[in-house]
Write a protein that holds these residues in place. Structure first.
Motif, PDB file in Angstrom:
ATOM      1  N   PHE A  34      40.117  45.247  22.691  1.00  0.00           N
ATOM      2  CA  PHE A  34      40.260  44.019  21.912  1.00  0.00           C
ATOM      3  C   PHE A  34      39.390  42.919  22.522  1.00  0.00           C
ATOM      4  O   PHE A  34      39.326  42.776  23.736  1.00  0.00           O
ATOM      5  N   LYS A  60      42.789  43.629  31.545  1.00  0.00           N
ATOM      6  CA  LYS A  60      42.559  42.323  30.916  1.00  0.00           C
ATOM      7  C   LYS A  60      41.446  41.628  31.687  1.00  0.00           C
ATOM      8  O   LYS A  60      41.602  41.340  32.875  1.00  0.00           O
ATOM      9  N   LEU A  88      38.532  38.549  27.202  1.00  0.00           N
ATOM     10  CA  LEU A  88      38.671  37.188  26.694  1.00  0.00           C
ATOM     11  C   LEU A  88      37.742  36.249  27.449  1.00  0.00           C
ATOM     12  O   LEU A  88      37.114  36.631  28.431  1.00  0.00           O
ATOM     13  N   ASP A 132      43.367  47.407  26.422  1.00  0.00           N
ATOM     14  CA  ASP A 132      42.228  46.731  27.045  1.00  0.00           C
ATOM     15  C   ASP A 132      41.837  45.497  26.240  1.00  0.00           C
ATOM     16  O   ASP A 132      41.716  45.555  25.015  1.00  0.00           O
ATOM     17  N   THR A 133      41.622  44.382  26.943  1.00  0.00           N
ATOM     18  CA  THR A 133      41.303  43.118  26.284  1.00  0.00           C
ATOM     19  C   THR A 133      40.267  42.362  27.105  1.00  0.00           C
ATOM     20  O   THR A 133      40.382  42.282  28.325  1.00  0.00           O
ATOM     21  N   ARG A 160      40.437  37.978  21.620  1.00  0.00           N
ATOM     22  CA  ARG A 160      41.871  37.726  21.443  1.00  0.00           C
ATOM     23  C   ARG A 160      42.624  38.994  21.836  1.00  0.00           C
ATOM     24  O   ARG A 160      42.118  40.099  21.636  1.00  0.00           O
ATOM     25  N   PRO A 161      43.843  38.879  22.348  1.00  0.00           N
ATOM     26  CA  PRO A 161      44.620  40.077  22.674  1.00  0.00           C
ATOM     27  C   PRO A 161      45.318  40.621  21.437  1.00  0.00           C
ATOM     28  O   PRO A 161      45.510  39.903  20.448  1.00  0.00           O
ATOM     29  N   PRO A 162      45.725  41.898  21.463  1.00  0.00           N
ATOM     30  CA  PRO A 162      46.541  42.427  20.368  1.00  0.00           C
ATOM     31  C   PRO A 162      47.926  41.802  20.425  1.00  0.00           C
ATOM     32  O   PRO A 162      48.353  41.292  21.461  1.00  0.00           O
ATOM     33  N   ALA A 203      33.018  44.065  26.766  1.00  0.00           N
ATOM     34  CA  ALA A 203      33.948  44.835  25.941  1.00  0.00           C
ATOM     35  C   ALA A 203      33.386  46.222  25.635  1.00  0.00           C
ATOM     36  O   ALA A 203      34.106  47.228  25.703  1.00  0.00           O
TER      37      ALA A 203
END
Length: 324
Positions: free
Chosen positions: A140, A307, A154, A151-152, A143-145, A290
């Motif tokens: 993602f 994250k 930001l 995995d995110t 923005r996070p899910p 990402a």
């Protein structure tokens, strides 16, 4: 391929080596094969090749709006990493519509993409768990899910608006407005949270009347400008919550005097020429980070979900340094 081999006077294996750019083929032999390919109009059967590899040679990317320069730059960065991994990128815009996001996920899944990058809409993503359990890696972006752990990648939304408020306060502003995107958008609420914290750190009273979250259009931003920048208690500075808000804000301020100080979150094209102070971050690095994380998963990394938060910085150019 057999026709190419016959015309070039070589084996099918030699044709395969040339097509797949493998070594150990004599240059003159390769020239004959390439000439035969050109003459016959031969094209590789990518479907068959990918079937042998156990891969479709594609990844999916779902963004809010590919027409937004922010997401165009993100898309291009993902393509750079995908190309290095011999993959192509299928991109779709969901327009902040959760149903459209779901349609795109299922469409890409039906095409058996090797993995997906998602800029999520809304806050409910449990429907993705079957796809993830079936072996489709998901990362993602921006923005996070909503209700799953994944995995995110930001940027520092909170810290960025803290910087913006403190910068304006150092230039004498006591009544600072914040204009952000819709309240159901993660980046908008995080930047509003940073705005509140920035007011606290700068010793300013947080006035909820000076903080507005709504869909950014020229009409909505102009309405807010007319309301917040008039009267004895008007705001003397405005923080624009993203690049689209900043562009609409500049248009709405074209004939406003006295002009408030402005700090935008996200850099945008021509911002430097317009002397707009911004909280900047590297959109290309966001996409690359990402994509690199996704390809790590595709290649077998099964460690715990990560994250990643990328830094931001304030770029002073004049608009944020205007005295009240």
């Amino acid at each position: 391929m057999s026709d190419v081999a016959r015309l070039a006077g070589v084996s099918i294996k030699t044709v395969s080596r040339v097509v797949n750019d493998e070594p150990a083929v004599h240059p003159k032999t390769a020239e004959r094969v390439l000439a035969a390919i050109e003459q016959l109009g031969f094209r590789r059967n990518l479907g068959a090749r990918n079937l042998r590899r156990g891969s479709t040679g594609t990844i999916g990317l779902i963004v809010e709006d590919v027409g937004n320069p922010f997401y165009s730059e993100l898309n291009r960065a993902v393509e750079r990493i995908a190309t290095a991994h011999d993959r192509h990128v299928l991109t779709g815009s969901c327009g902040e519509d959760t149903e459209r996001e779901r349609e795109l996920v299922y469409e890409f899944s039906s095409r058996r993409v090797d993995g997906m990058l998602v800029v999520p809409a809304g806050d409910r993503h449990g429907y993705l768990l079957p796809e993830m359990r079936a072996g489709t890696p998901m990362v993602f972006v921006d923005r996070p899910p909503g209700d799953i752990v994944a995995d995110t990648v930001l940027v520092d939304n909170f810290g960025g608006t803290v910087q913006a408020v403190r910068h304006l306060a150092r230039h004498g502003h006591r009544r600072i407005a914040f204009l952000g995107d819709r309240p159901d958008v993660f980046t908008a609420t995080e930047r509003l949270r940073g705005f509140r914290e920035g007011c606290l750190q700068a010793g300013l009273r947080y006035d909820e009347r000076l903080a507005v979250l709504r869909t950014p259009t020229l009409e909505s931003v102009t309405d807010v400008v007319n309301r917040l920048l008039r009267g004895p208690k008007r705001a003397t500075a405005v923080i624009a919550g993203n690049n689209r808000v900043a562009v609409h804000l500049l248009r709405a301020l074209a004939h406003v005097t006295p002009r408030p100080a402005v700090v935008g979150f996200d850099d945008f094209e021509l911002a430097d020429l317009l002397n707009v102070t911004v909280i900047a971050h590297d959109v290309g690095r966001l996409g690359e980070a990402a994509a690199e994380l996704l390809f790590g998963r595709i290649h077998g990394d099964d460690s715990a979900p990560r994250k990643v938060v990328l830094p931001v910085h304030l770029a002073p150019r004049g608009s944020g340094e205007v005295a009240p």
